[in-house]
Structures are given as structure tokens and as C-alpha cells.
Design an enzyme around this catalytic site. Structure first.
Site: not given
Ligand code: IMP
Length: 428
Positions: A12, A15, A17, A39-40, A142, A223, A302-303, A412
Site C-alpha cells: 500500500d 505503487k 499510481k 489492490g492497485h 506439488r 505488496q 479494512r482500516p 507524490s
Molecule cells: P495474504 O496475502 O492474503 O495471505 O495476507 C497476508 C498478509 O499480507 C496480511 O497481513 C495482509 O493484510 C497482507 N497483505 C496482502 N496483500 C496486501 C496488499 O496488497 N497490501 C497490504 N497488505 C497486504
């Protein structure tokens, strides 16, 4: 020029943008890991686009986008994304390529993700519930189903039967769930297979050939470094490699093909889900930053927890990823603050710690040490050049640059494409 964009914190970082911005100069935009947990967000005028699987570069007409073998693909989400783009006038035909070797997220992965989280009780990872961990688990064990298997109906049928029997036993005996109907899932997923087939190819060959022809590729991480399965705050991590190493395995591209690795860092730190956040802000201030920065998960809503900028994290991210420069995002979120803190190092049993400890026990005993800077208390979101930034904003940026010994390439000051200050002219 082939550029990798990596998150330097807990994801978060903003990236999306910059991937969108740098996509202008690339021919191909490729994702190398993760899945629909990402989520971009890209904001263009009044339109907001959120991408979970398709690289956001798809918004640029004529650009080609690749979903690499390092990803876990939820075909339902992918097809929804294709449909949504179509509805908004964006056609992906001939521009979207999916690796044959990427793994498929099946319905039991999503259910297992949720029930295993529940079973963790107070030690929850706080996953996104998208089946990411269980799908990567199957890949390594596998017992996964790859895109190539899904689009070949005979192979899929055979493989799926055996795997589902095992998964249903696990779901029923350990987690007291009903399990899945073979026929129902087979019909649903075979149909997904038929619908995605036209996008499936050997993406490593595609990228390497493109690079041979002098085309440029933008390699997009999801991530961040401290959610990496090896380099993150294990077990509070995701199950893939957001660090630069993930590019090589996740796309089948050699290191000599990469020209630049740029890290993205938010002007503060956020984290969603469980796990340590050493510079976490006290409640009231944390809420203020969260509201101003709209810090809510793009995937789960989520917050996000908010903290001061942590240079210990960034120092390690620079090293692990061999970063050339940094992009600093969301600086405008601090516009109203009187004082801004930067964590310069930690103290652990009287010693100074400059690099992120691997042990969570050691980390829990580390005390962040701060330098306090004066805020600028004016809006910077319309400023287009570094020179015009208020003196205190420049001091904040200079401090980061000096203490990290790295160039700042872009800054930014708002979500829009044009709310960007370019310091590295080669990225214009
Ligand atoms: P998972 O990737 O859904 O297995 O989650 C594992 C951890 O990575 C959790 O703490 C999620 O909140 C965090 N996480 C996964 N994807 C993202 C992302 O795109 N942004 C921020 N945190 C993420």
C-alpha cells in the site's frame, strides 16, 4: 529501459499510481507475484480504477500486460476484471497475456484461508481471505493446478478429482466444513478455463523476445518488502516474494535484463492485518493520518494501522532490493501536522540498530528513536516543482535522502497523475 517497481514497506505504498505513470514509457507491464490480495488504485480525473490481478498499465491503450508465472490467479476475479474494463471501454484483447505456469486459486483455497485464520484465534495473520497462502502451499507441495492444467480439460478433470478428494477430507475432518461438489466446481472452472484460454501463453518467452527487440518492460511488484515470505515479519507475511528476487523466478527474466530497481515508500508507514509495526502512532494521531490518507485496504476495506516513517525498514529494503532510487508518496497527508517524526534507528538493550531485525522477539524489544521535524502546515498538493515546496517539506525530504544515502526520484503530493514532482528527469 526495464524498470522494477518494488514496495519498500508493508504494501500500500502507492505503487499503483507510479506503475500507471511509468507505464507510459514501457511497451509491456508485467506482474511477478501475489494474486487478488493486491489492490492497485489508479485515479484518472473523476474515475477510480482498482486492479487486483491485471497490471494497471492496461489503462494505456496499446500497452501489453503480463500476468507472470509467479502469480496465483483467481479466474473468477480475473474474468470480472476483464468484464469491468470492457464496460468502461477498455478492451484487453491482444494485450493481456497469462503465464501457463501461474497457479489457479480454487474455491477450497479461499475457504481454507478463512477457516485456518479462524483456527489461529488470537494469532491471526489477518490475511485478505483470497486463498493466497493455501494456493502457494499447494504449489510448493506439488499439488497445485496450473493455468496450463485448467485450460486442458482432460488434465484438469483428472488432477482436480484427486486433489478435491484430499481437500474435502481436510475440510471435513479438521475444519468441520461441508466440502465442495466435484461436478459443480468442475463445470464452473472448466468454463473459466475456456474463457481465459485465449490469453494464455509462455510469458517468459514473450518478455525475453520483446527485450531482445529493444522493447521496454515495467515489472510491477505487489505488496511490499516486509510482507515477503523470506524478508518480512514472518509469520505475518504474504506467501510470495514481493522483493526484487521475485521478478527473476516470477517472470523468467534474468537479472542482467533489469536496468533499474525503484522502491516506493510512503512518507509514513502503514500496515493492514496482524504483525509488528514498530513506529505505530497513538490512537488519535493514527486516526487523523488514516482519514487524511484514506488508509483503508483497497481489497478488503479494512482500516490500515499508521506509523511514522521508519528508516530502519527502508535501509533494509534498499539493501535487499538493491534499490537505485526511491519514490516518496503521500507527502501531502502531513500538510496539517505541526510536528513530524522520523524514526532514524532503534535501540535494543543499549545498542543502536540500523537494519531491520529478523527475530520478532528482538524486534518487540526494540525502541524506535526519533528525530522531530517541524511541519509545513500548508497545502502542497498543487505544487509541481521541488523548488516551490515549503522549506520544511524540503527539510523532511532532505533528511530522508541524507540518512538513507539514496536518490529520491519522484514525489507524490496527491492521487492524480499530475500531482507528481519529478526529480529524476530520466523518468519524465
Ligand atoms: P495474504 O496475502 O492474503 O495471505 O495476507 C497476508 C498478509 O499480507 C496480511 O497481513 C495482509 O493484510 C497482507 N497483505 C496482502 N496483500 C496486501 C496488499 O496488497 N497490501 C497490504 N497488505 C497486504
Amino acid at each position: 529501459m526495464n524498470i522494477v517497481i518494488v514496495g519498500t514497506q508493508f504494501g500500500d505504498e502507492g505503487k499503483g499510481k507510479f506503475i500507471d505513470l511509468l507505464a507510459k514509457r514501457a511497451d509491456y507491464i508485467a506482474r511477478y507475484q501475489g494474486g487478488a490480495n493486491a489492490g492497485h488504485t489508479v485515479v484518472i480525473g473523476k474515475k477510480e480504477f482498482i486492479f487486483h490481478l491485471i497490471p494497471s498499465g492496461i489503462l494505456h491503450k496499446r500497452k501489453k500486460c503480463i500476468i507472470g508465472n509467479g502469480l496465483v490467479v483467481d479466474p473468477q476475479t480475473l474474468l470480472e476484471e476483464i468484464e469491468n474494463l470492457k464496460k468502461r471501454g477498455i478492451d484487453v484483447k491482444g494485450r493481456l497475456f497469462i503465464s501457463e505456469n501461474a497457479h489457479i486459486v480454487m474455491p477450497y483455497h479461499k475457504l481454507l484461508d478463512r477457516v485456518s485464520e479462524l483456527a489461529r484465534k488470537r494469532k491471526k495473520i489477518g490475511t485478505t481471505g483470497r486463498g493466497i497462502g493455501p494456493c502457494y502451499t499447494d504449489k510448493v507441495a506439488r499439488t497445485g493446478i496450473r493455468v496450463a492444467d485448467l485450460i486442458d480439460e482432460k488434465t484438469f478433470k483428472k488432477k482436480f478429482k484427486k486433489i478435491l478428494d484430499e481437500k474435502n477430507q481436510l475440510l471435513r475432518k479438521i475444519y468441520h466444513q461441508k466440502g465442495f461438489s466435484y461436478r459443480k466446481v468442475l463445470i464452473e472452472y472448466s468454463s473459466y478455463g475456456r474463457r481465459i484460454k485465449k490469453y494464455v501463453t509462455n510469458t517468459s518467452l514473450l518478455i525475453n523476445r520483446a527485450i531482445d527487440k529493444g522493447k521496454s518492460v515495467l515489472l510491477e511488484g505487489a505488496q511490499g518488502t516486509f510482507l515477503d515470505i523470506d524478508w518480512g515479519t514472518y509469520p505475518y507475511v504474504t506467501s510470495s516474494h514481493p522483493v526484487v528476487g521475485g521478478v527473476l523466478t516470477g517472470l523468467g527474466v534474468g537479472p542482467t535484463r533489469i536496468d533499474r530497481v525503484i522502491g516506493v515508500a510512503k512518507a509514513y508507514t502503514t500496515r493492514v492485518g496482524g504483525g509488528p509495526l514498530p513506529t505505530e502512532l497513538p490512537k488519535r494521531l493514527g486516526e487523523r493520518v488514516r482519514e487524511r490518507g484514506r488508509e483503508y485496504g483497497a481489497t478488503t476495506g479494512r482500516p490500515r494501522r499508521c506509523g511514522w516513517l521508519d528508516l530502519v525498514l527502508l535501509r533494509s529494503a534498499i539493501q535487499i532490493n538493491g534499490l537505485d532510487s526511491l519514490i516518496l508518496t503521500k507527502l501531502d497527508v502531513f500538510d496539517e501536522l505541526k510536528e513530524i517524526k522520523i524514526c532514524t534507528h532503534y535501540r535494543y538493550r543499549g545498542r543502536e540498530i540500523n537494519f531491520f531485525p529478523n527475530s520478532l522477539r528482538v524486534l518487540s524489544q526494540c525502541k524506535p528513536q526519533y528525530e522531530v521535524l517541524k511541519g509545513w502546515q500548508e497545502s502542497i498538493s498543487r505544487i509541481k516543482s521541488y523548488k516551490k515546496l515549503p522549506p520544511n517539506t524540503k527539510k523532511y525530504v532532505k533528511k530522508i535522502k541524507k540518512l538513507l544515502g539514496i536518490k529520491i526520484a519522484l514525489i507524490s503530493v496527491g492521487p492524480q497523475r499530475n500531482q507528481t514532482i519529478v526529480l529524476d528527469k530520466t523518468l519524465r
